[in-house]
Design a protein around this motif. Structure first.
Motif, PDB file in Angstrom:
ATOM      1  N   GLU A 155      35.810  11.206 -10.577  1.00 25.94           N
ATOM      2  CA  GLU A 155      35.495  11.098  -9.161  1.00 25.94           C
ATOM      3  C   GLU A 155      35.106   9.671  -8.824  1.00 25.94           C
ATOM      4  O   GLU A 155      34.094   9.172  -9.305  1.00 25.94           O
ATOM      5  N   GLN A 186      33.894   6.618  -6.175  1.00 23.64           N
ATOM      6  CA  GLN A 186      32.869   6.678  -5.131  1.00 23.64           C
ATOM      7  C   GLN A 186      33.483   7.080  -3.789  1.00 23.64           C
ATOM      8  O   GLN A 186      32.829   7.637  -2.940  1.00 23.64           O
ATOM      9  N   LYS A 242      35.841   9.303  -3.483  1.00 25.56           N
ATOM     10  CA  LYS A 242      35.943  10.747  -3.530  1.00 25.56           C
ATOM     11  C   LYS A 242      34.570  11.383  -3.271  1.00 25.56           C
ATOM     12  O   LYS A 242      34.463  12.381  -2.558  1.00 25.56           O
ATOM     13  N   GLU A 243      33.554  10.772  -3.831  1.00 27.18           N
ATOM     14  CA  GLU A 243      32.194  11.270  -3.586  1.00 27.18           C
ATOM     15  C   GLU A 243      31.846  11.172  -2.111  1.00 27.18           C
ATOM     16  O   GLU A 243      31.279  12.101  -1.534  1.00 27.18           O
ATOM     17  N   LYS A 301      33.505  13.813  -0.230  1.00 23.72           N
ATOM     18  CA  LYS A 301      32.830  15.092  -0.397  1.00 23.72           C
ATOM     19  C   LYS A 301      31.647  15.220   0.568  1.00 23.72           C
ATOM     20  O   LYS A 301      31.439  16.267   1.178  1.00 23.72           O
ATOM     21  N   ARG A 302      30.889  14.134   0.680  1.00 27.79           N
ATOM     22  CA  ARG A 302      29.755  14.158   1.609  1.00 27.79           C
ATOM     23  C   ARG A 302      30.253  14.269   3.044  1.00 27.79           C
ATOM     24  O   ARG A 302      29.687  14.971   3.871  1.00 27.79           O
ATOM     25  N   ARG A 334      37.727   7.416 -15.239  1.00 20.52           N
ATOM     26  CA  ARG A 334      36.488   7.600 -14.483  1.00 20.52           C
ATOM     27  C   ARG A 334      36.039   6.309 -13.811  1.00 20.52           C
ATOM     28  O   ARG A 334      36.549   5.236 -14.098  1.00 20.52           O
ATOM     29  N   ASN A 376      30.331   4.975 -11.081  1.00 22.07           N
ATOM     30  CA  ASN A 376      29.300   5.828 -10.484  1.00 22.07           C
ATOM     31  C   ASN A 376      29.126   7.154 -11.218  1.00 22.07           C
ATOM     32  O   ASN A 376      28.144   7.841 -11.022  1.00 22.07           O
ATOM     33  N   GLU A 377      30.100   7.502 -12.075  1.00 25.12           N
ATOM     34  CA  GLU A 377      29.981   8.770 -12.808  1.00 25.12           C
ATOM     35  C   GLU A 377      29.298   8.583 -14.158  1.00 25.12           C
ATOM     36  O   GLU A 377      29.075   9.552 -14.869  1.00 25.12           O
TER      37      GLU A 377
END
Lengths: 323, 308, 580
Positions: free
Chosen positions: A33, A35, A37-38, A41-42, C449, C452-453
Motif C-alpha cells: 500500500e 501512501q 493508496k492509504e 482509503k481515508r 512495498r 510508510n508500510e
C-alpha cells in the motif's frame, strides 16, 4: 537492599499470556500500500468526498451533453415570453429577454467551469515552476521570484483584473467564446500566481532538507534530477489542495467580473452573465428566480470543488487542518 | 527591533515601485487617445493638443511618465485628472468613506469569525461546528453580489431595517449593511482559519502540560489555545484590508456608496488614467502599511519572531 | 518502613483507543504500586503502552483513549471513575507531570516564569508578587542559574536542558505527592541528562515526592528506581526490585532487553581475532581493485584521510549587514583504516555530522582536505570521476522516516543508484535488488512495498541496501541507529557488523551514544565544540580515557556502572535479521 513493600514483590507474567514476538517482523501477508493508496482509503471513508464527487460527476455530464436535460435552445428568446412562469419543457420559466432560464443555466456551465479550470491549471503551472525553482535553488532566482511575487500580490486582484480586462474590452469588445474565456484566464492568472508560488516554495524548502534528498545527492543524482524526481513530487500535496479550492474561487470571481460588465462578452452564455443580467429584477423585487437558478448552479459547483479540496487535504494529511 | 522595522520598510520600496510600474504599464497599454476622449467629437487643434500633452507628460516616453508620476506621488501629489479635477480632491472626497466601510467590515469579520471559529474548533464534529462549516462554505461559494442584492432586498427594502442605499450620508447605520456584505467572505475565511487552528492547538503538547498543572479547562483554553490560534488569523488580516478596499468596487456599486471603489470603476471605464493609477497606488500603499503593521503586531504576539 | 498504605495503586487496568468505532486495547491488565517517596520505573519500547499508562493515571489520555477496566487508586480513592472536577483538583497539587519533549511542552507565547506561576495560581498556593518570588525560588531549586532573569524570558531563549529544568520546576511547583516523569531526558545530551536526573533525584528525595519514571532505557531505570516494571505490547511482563530484575531477568522479553541494552557494559560484537580477518579481506579486495585500475603498488592502508578540516558557517549577526562566523568544525584530522570502523562521538553541536557531510561531499569544507584512497577529493574535476567516487562511498542517515523517498517503492529506492550509474539491464538490476534485500535480511516481497508500510528498523535496512547497491568501500553512518528502539538497534548493529565482515566495508560511524560505539567501533574520535578532544582505539577510550570530557561522557552512560549477572550478551538475539 530495602524491604519489599506490599504490592512490589517479584512478579513475572506467564509466558502464555505474553508471548514473545520476533523483533521487528514484517507482515508479508498484507497487500502493498503506497501512501496514495492509504490516502485514497481515508478519502473513501469521507462522506463529503462522495458528496462532492457525485456533484462533480453530474456537472461533467452537464458540460458534455447539456441537451440531455433540456430541449430548449438557450439562445432562442422571444420577448413575448419575458419573465413568463415555468411551463412544460421550461421548468424555471423565462428571463427578461424571454430566454429559457433552465436551458441557459445548463449551457452556461461550460464557460464558467472552463474559466475556472483553465485559470487553475495556468496558475498552478506558473506557481509550481516558479515556487520550485525559488525554493530549490535559493539565492538569486529566489530573490527574483519572491520580490516579483510580493509586487503582484500587493495589487488587489479584483482591481487589477478590472484594469486589465478594460484593455481587452477596448481592443476588441466582442471576443467570442474562446477569446472571452482566455482573456479572463490570462488576467486572473497574471495576478493570482504568487499564492501558489509562495506555498510551493515553502513546501520545497521543507522537503529539500529531508534526508532522502541528501541520499540521492550522495548517489550522484544531479540537482535537476533530484528536484524533478524527489523534491517536486513530495511537495505537491498542499498545492493540489489549494488549487482545488481556488478553482471554485475563480469561478465566483468570473461571475463578479461579469457583474461589473467586464467578464465574458454578453454574447456568451454563462452563469456570470445571466446572474448579472438578472440584477435589476432582484433590485426591484420583481423576480428572484431568474437569478436564483444560475446562482445556485454556480454555488453548488464551487461548493463541490471546495469540499473536494477539503476532503483531499484531510486524506493526504490526517493531522493537519489548515484552511 | 528598530533594525527590523527599518528592514521591513526598505522591503516595501521595491513593492511600491513595482506595483505602480505594473499599473502604469497596463494603463499605458490601453488603446485610445485620451485627448480625443476629453474633447468629445470636436476637433482639437495642434497647439492645444501639444499643451495638454505637455501638461500630462504624454509627450514623454513611458518610463519617464512613470518616473514623473512617482516624483509627485512621493509627496502625495497625484496631479490632475483629464477632466481637470485634482485627483487629490477626488481621493479626499471618497477615501474616508471607503476606509470607514472597510474597517467596519474588518471588525465585523474579525469579531464574529474568531468567535464562531473558536466555538466550532472547541466543539469539532458537533452540531454547531457542522453548521458553521456549512455557513462558511455557502458564503464562499455564492458570488458576493448575489448576497448583496438579496440582503439589500430583504433588510433594506422589504423589512426596512436599514436604508437600502447609502448615498451621500455615510453614517454608521447606513454603512452597516454594505460593511456586512463586504466582510462576509473574509468572515468565512477567518472562521475556517480559527476553527482549524483551535482544533489543532487543543492537541498541542503544551496544552496537555497546562492541564497537568491543574488549571481549569476554561483557563487552559483562554491562555494556551486562543492566543496561539490567533497567529494565522492575524497573518490573514494583514492582507485583508487591501482586499476589502478592492472588494468595495462591488459593494459600493450595489449600495450606491460614494467611495473609492466607485471612483476607480468609473475612472477605468472612462479611461481616466491619472485617477486609476492614483487610486491603485493608494490601495497598494494601504496594503503595504497594513501588512507592515500586522508584522509588527505578529512580533508582539509571537516572541519567537527574531528581529534580525 | 512505617507507612504501608500505597500512594498509588493500579489494579488490572485496561486502556483502549477507539479506532473506527472499535476499541483497540493499548494497556491490558496492568498492576502497579507506588509507595510514598519511592521511585518506580516503567520500562518499555515505543508502543509498549508505558506512556499511555502514565497519561491514564493523570487523566490526560489523548484523543479517543479511555479506561475500559480496572481501577487507579490514588491514596485509596479510585480516580479512573472519578468526576472530571475531582481529577482537575488532583492534577498539579497531588500528581505532577514532567513531560517528554522539552521543545513542545512549553507554550512559546508566554514567559517561562508566568507558565510556572500558573501552576501556583491554579492550585491556590500563591498569587501576585508572592507567586513571582516563589517562581524564582522554584527555578533556582530546579537548578537554573540566574533564575530571576530567566523567569522573564521566553522558552525559545532557553536551551533544551534549561527547558527541561523549567518543566521540572513546573511539575513540582504545587508540591505534589507523586511526580510522573515521562521520558524526562530522552531528548537531551547524555551529560545534561545525567545532571538533570541527578538533580531530580536529590530534589524528590528532599521533598519526599514519589516518582513514576517512564523510560525506554533499562540502564537508566535500574540506576534511578527502586522498583521496576517492564512493559511489552501493552502488558506488564515482569516487575520487582530494580537490581534483581537487571541481574536475574526471568521473562524472556526482559532477558532480551537486558542483553540488548547497549549501555550495560557492552562489548565489541565480534572478537578481536575475527576483526583481523575482516581487515585482511578488505586489504585483499582493495589490492584487486587497484590491480584492475592498472596502478602499481599496494593502495594505502587508510581509505579515507581527513586533514585539518574546518567549516565556518556565516550566520546573520545581531546588527545590520554584519554576519558572525560560526566555527562548526575546527581543524579536524583523522583517518579511516580499510576494513575498520571509526566512530565520531559527540553531543549536539559538536560538529560530528558536519564532518560526515564534508567527507560525503555534500558540504564544501572551508579549509582542509579529504583524501580518498590517496586522492584529494577536491582535485577531482570531471563529472565521471566524481560519480566514480560516489560509488565508493555511500551514506546511511539517521531518521528512518525521512531517509527514504515516501513516493518510491522499496524496489525503486534500491534501484535508483544502479539506474543513476547505468548499471546492468533492468533484469540484472532486479536480480541485484533481490540480492541486496537478502543481504539485509528482508524478504524479496518487500520490493513492492512503500516506506510508510515499514517499521523504522526495516526502513533502515532498506537504506543500508540502497547504500550497498553500488558496492561501496566506505559506508558513512550518520546516527544510523539512534532513532531505533533498543532491540531493533541491536539487530541493525549486528547486521552492520556482519556486512562489514562479509564485504570488507569500512565504516565512518557518527553517533552521540558512547555505549553504541563500544559495540561497533575500532577507533574513536571524541568531538566537542567542533574540535577533536580525544582520538584513540576503542579499548583505550573506554578503559583509560585521557580527557575529562571523555570521562564525563562515559560517566553519563546510564547504568554503565551496574554490575551484571549471568546474562550472556546477544545470546537469544537473532544473529542477523528477522526470524519468523
Amino acid at each position: 537492599m530495602r524491604d519489599l513493600m506490599p504490592g512490589q514483590q517479584r512478579w513475572v507474567a506467564a509466558l502464555a499470556e505474553t508471548p514473545l514476538k520476533a523483533v521487528d517482523v514484517l507482515d508479508t501477508e498484507a497487500p502493498p500500500e503506497s501512501q496514495w493508496k492509504e490516502a485514497w482509503k481515508r478519502l473513501r471513508r469521507n462522506p463529503l468526498f462522495w458528496m462532492s464527487s457525485v456533484l462533480l460527476a453530474l456537472l461533467a455530464v452537464v458540460l458534455a451533453v447539456p441537451g440531455l436535460f433540456t430541449d430548449a435552445d438557450p439562445t432562442f428568446c422571444q420577448l413575448s415570453d419575458s419573465l413568463a412562469n415555468g411551463r412544460a419543457g421550461h421548468p424555471f420559466g423565462f428571463d427578461k429577454q424571454g430566454c429559457d432560464v433552465w436551458s441557459r443555466t445548463l449551457y452556461g456551465a461550460r464557460a464558467s467551469v472552463l474559466v475556472g479550470v483553465l485559470t487553475t491549471l495556468l496558475v498552478a503551472t506558473i506557481g509550481i515552476v516558479t515556487g520550485a525553482i525559488a525554493g530549490f535553488y535559493g539565492t538569486f532566482p529566489d530573490s527574483i521570484v519572491s520580490r516579483l511575487g510580493d509586487i503582484f500580490f500587493a495589487i488587489p486582484l479584483l482591481l487589477a483584473a478590472i484594469v486589465t480586462l478594460s484593455i481587452f474590452n477596448n481592443l476588441n469588445p466582442d471576443r467570442g467564446f474562446w477569446g472571452g474565456c482566455l482573456a479572463i484566464v490570462f488576467t486572473l492568472a497574471l495576478f493570482a500566481w504568487p499564492q501558489i508560488t509562495r506555498q510551493m516554495r515553502a513546501s520545497v524548502l521543507q522537503v529539500k532538507n529531508l534526508e532522502f534528498v541528501d541520499a540521492a545527492k550522495a548517489i550522484g543524482a544531479s540537482p535537476r534530477v533530484n528536484l524533478l524526481r524527489h523534491v517536486v513530487p513530495n511537495s505537491l500535496a498542499p498545492v493540489i489542495v489549494t488549487s482545488m479550492i481556488s478553482l471554485g474561487v475563480f469561478i465566483t470571481t468570473e461571475a463578479t467580473l461579469s457583474f461589473l460588465g467586464l467578464g465574458l462578452p454578453s454574447s456568451v452564455v454563462s452563469w456570470g452573465n445571466d446572474i448579472s443580467a438578472a440584477q435589476n429584477l432582484v433590485r426591484s423585487g420583481q423576480d428572484l428566480s431568474v437569478m436564483f437558478v444560475p446562482a445556485s448552479a454556480l454555488a453548488i459547483t464551487v461548493l463541490a470543488f471546495i469540499l473536494l479540496g477539503d476532503a483531499v487535504r484531510d486524506a493526504l494529511d490526517p493531522k493537519a487542518g489548515k484552511s | 527591533m528598530w533594525w527590523y522595522v527599518a528592514k521591513r520598510l526598505l522591503q516595501t520600496i521595491p513593492v511600491l515601485l513595482g506595483a505602480t510600474f505594473i499599473i502604469y504599464a497596463l494603463v499605458f497599454l490601453r488603446p485610445g487617445d485620451p485627448i480625443v476622449g476629453l474633447f468629445g467629437d470636436k476637433p482639437v487643434n495642434a497647439a492645444t493638443r501639444a499643451a495638454i500633452e505637455a501638461q500630462y507628460n504624454l509627450d514623454q516616453p513611458f518610463i519617464v511618465q512613470w518616473l514623473l508620476f512617482l516624483k509627485d506621488a512621493i509627496v502625495f501629489d497625484f496631479g490632475q485628472s483629464y477632466s481637470g479635477r485634482s485627483v487629490n480632491d477626488l481621493l479626499a472626497a471618497t477615501f474616508p468613506t471607503t476606509i470607514k466601510l472597510a474597517l467596519m467590515a474588518l471588525v465585523l469579520e474579525l469579531v464574529l469569525g474568531v468567535l464562531a471559529g473558536t466555538l466550532a474548533g472547541l466543539r469539532k464534529g458537533k452540531l454547531f461546528d457542522s453548521t458553521m462549516l456549512v455557513v462558511s462554505l455557502v458564503v464562499i461559494a455564492v458570488p458576493i453580489f448575489v448576497f448583496g442584492f438579496v440582503m439589500q432586498l430583504f433588510f433594506g427594502v422589504k423589512w426596512d431595517l436599514v436604508p437600502p442605499t447609502v448615498g451621500a450620508n455615510d453614517s454608521f447605520k447606513n454603512l452597516l449593511l454594505p460593511a456586512t456584505v463586504l466582510g462576509l467572505i473574509s468572515f468565512a475565511y477567518v472562521l475556517r482559519l480559527t476553527r482549524s487552528a483551535v482544533a489543532e492547538n487543543l492537541l498541542a503538547d503544551h496544552v496537555r502540560t497546562a492541564r497537568a498543572k491543574g488549571m481549569s479547562e476554561g483557563t487552559v483554553v483562554r491562555r494556551h489555545v486562543l492566543r496561539n490560534s490567533l497567529i494565522p488569523v492575524i497573518t490573514y488580516l494583514g492582507t485583508d484590508l487591501g482586499a476589502l478596499m478592492a472588494g468595495a468596487v462591488v459593494t459600493e456599486g450595489i449600495f450606491n456608496v460614494n467611495g473609492v471603489g466607485g471612483l476607480a470603476y468609473d475612472a477605468i471605464r472612462t479611461g481616466e488614467s491619472p485617477t486609476v493609477v492614483s487610486v491603485v497606488t493608494v490601495m497598494v500603499l494601504v496594503y503595504v502599511v497594513t501588512s507592515l503593521l500586522v508584522d509588527l503586531l505578529y512580533a508582539v504576539l509571537d516572541p519567537r519572531i527574531r528581529y534580525a | 518502613m512505617s507507612e504501608r498504605q500505597p500512594l498509588l495503586e493500579v489494579r488490572d487496568l485496561d486502556v483502549a483507543f477507539r479506532v473506527n468505532k472499535q476499541d483497540v486495547p493499548a494497556v491490558r491488565g496492568a498492576n502497579l504500586t507506588v509507595h510514598p517517596g519511592q521511585t518506580v520505573a516503567i520500562v518499555g519500547e515505543s508502543g509498549s503502552g508505558k506512556s499511555t499508562m502514565a497519561h491514564a493515571i493523570i487523566g490526560l489520555l489523548p484523543g479517543t483513549g479511555h479506561v475500559t477496566g480496572g481501577e487507579i487508586l490514588f491514596e485509596g480513592k479510585d480516580i479512573a471513575t472519578a468526576r472530571k472536577k475531582d481529577i482537575v483538583a488532583l492534577r498539579g497539587a497531588s500528581i505532577g507531570l514532567v513531560p517528554q519533549d522539552p521543545m513542545s511542552n512549553l507554550n512559546p507565547m508566554w514567559r517561562v516564569g508566568s507558565q510556572i506561576k500558573e501552576s501556583l495560581k491554579a492550585n491556590g498556593i500563591a498569587s501576585g508578587k508572592v507567586a513571582d518570588r516563589r517562581v524564582v525560588e522554584l527555578l533556582e531549586e530546579a537548578g537554573l542559574p540566574e533564575a530571576q532573569r530567566r523567569a522573564r524570558q521566553f522558552p525559545h531563549e532557553f536551551s533544551g536542558g534549561m527547558r527541561q529544568r523549567a518543566l521540572i520546576a513546573m511539575g513540582l511547583a504545587a508540591r505534589p505527592k507523586l511526580l510522573i516523569a515521562d521520558e524526562p531526558t530522552s531528548a537531551l545530551d547524555v551529560t545534561v541528562q545525567k545532571q538533570i536526573l541527578d538533580h531530580l533525584d536529590t530534589l524528590t528525595d528532599e521533598l519526599g515526592v514519589a516518582v513514576l519514571l517512564i523510560t525506554h532505557d533499562l540502564g537508566l531505570a535500574a540506576e534511578r528506581a527502586d522498583h521496576l516494571v517492564v512493559m511489552y505490547k501493552g502488558r506488564i511482563v515482569e516487575s520487582g526490585p530494580a537490581l534483581e530484575i537487571l541481574q536475574d531477568p526471568h521473562h524472556p522479553y526482559t532477558q532480551r532487553l537486558v542483553a540488548s541494552a547497549p549501555s550495560l557494559a557492552s562489548q565489541r560484537l565480534s572478537s578481536l581475532e575475527h576483526r583481523a580477518e575482516v581487515r585482511e579481506q578488505a586489504q585483499r579486495s582493495a589490492v584487486q581493485v587497484a590491480a584492475v585500475g592498472d596502478e602499481a603498488g599496494a593502495p594505502p592502508d587508510d581509505v579515507i584521510t581527513v586533514q585539518n578540516l574546518s567549516k565556518v558557517f556565516r550566520l546573520p549577526g545581531s546588527s545590520p549587514f554584519r554576519k558572525t562566523d560560526f566555527l562548526a568544525v575546527d581543524d579536524v584530522s583523522f583517518s579511516l583504516r580499510r576494513g575498520t570502523t571509526t566512530a565520531i562521538v559527540g553531543e549536539s553541536g559538536s560538529g560530528k555530522s558536519t564532518v560526515a557531510r564534508m567527507v560525503l561531499g555534500l558540504l564544501e569544507p572551508t579549509s582542509g582536505t579529504v583524501t580518498f584512497d590517496g586522492v584529494d577529493v577536491s582535485d577531482i574535476g570531471s563529472r565521471a570521476d566524481k560519480l566514480a567516487l560516489r560509488r565508493r562511498m555511500q551514506p546511511v542517515f539517521q531518521n528512518p522516516y525521512a531517509s527514504l523517498d515516501p513516493m518510491y517503492s522499496v524496489y525503486r529506492s534500491i534501484e535508483e543508484p544502479l539506474r543513476t550509474h547505468d548499471i546492468g539491464s533492468s533484469k540484472e538490476r532486479e536480480a541485484r535488488v533481490r540480492d541486496l534485500l537478502e543481504k539485509v535480511s528482508l524478504p524479496a516481497s518487500v520490493m513492492r512495498r512503500f516506506p510508510n508500510e515499514l517499521s523504522g528498523g526495516q526502513r533502515q535496512r532498506v537504506a543500508i541496501a540502497r547504500a550497498l547497491a553500488l558496492e561501496p568501500e566506505v559506508v558513512i553512518c550518520d546516527e544510523a541507529v539512534s532513532a531505533l528502539d533498543v532491540l531493533v538497534q541491536a539487530q541493525i548493529l549486528t547486521l552492520l557488523n556482519d556486512l562489514q565482515a562479509e564485504l570488507g566495508l569500512s565504516y565512518l560511524f557518527i553517533t552521540h551514544d558512547l555505549a553504541v560505539v563500544r559495540q561497533i567501533a575500532d577507533d574513536v574520535l571524541v568531538m566537542q565544540n567542533g574540535k577533536v578532544v580525544e582520538a584513540a582505539p576503542v579499548e583505550t577510550v573506554f578503559e583509560s580515557p585521557r580527557e575529562d570530557y571523555t570521562r564525563a561522557l562515559l560517566d553519563a552512560i546510564p547504568g554503565g556502572s551496574i554490575p551484571l549477572g549471568v546474562v550472556e550478551a546477544g545470546d537469544d538475539l537473532p544473529r542477523r535479521g528477522l526470524d519468523d
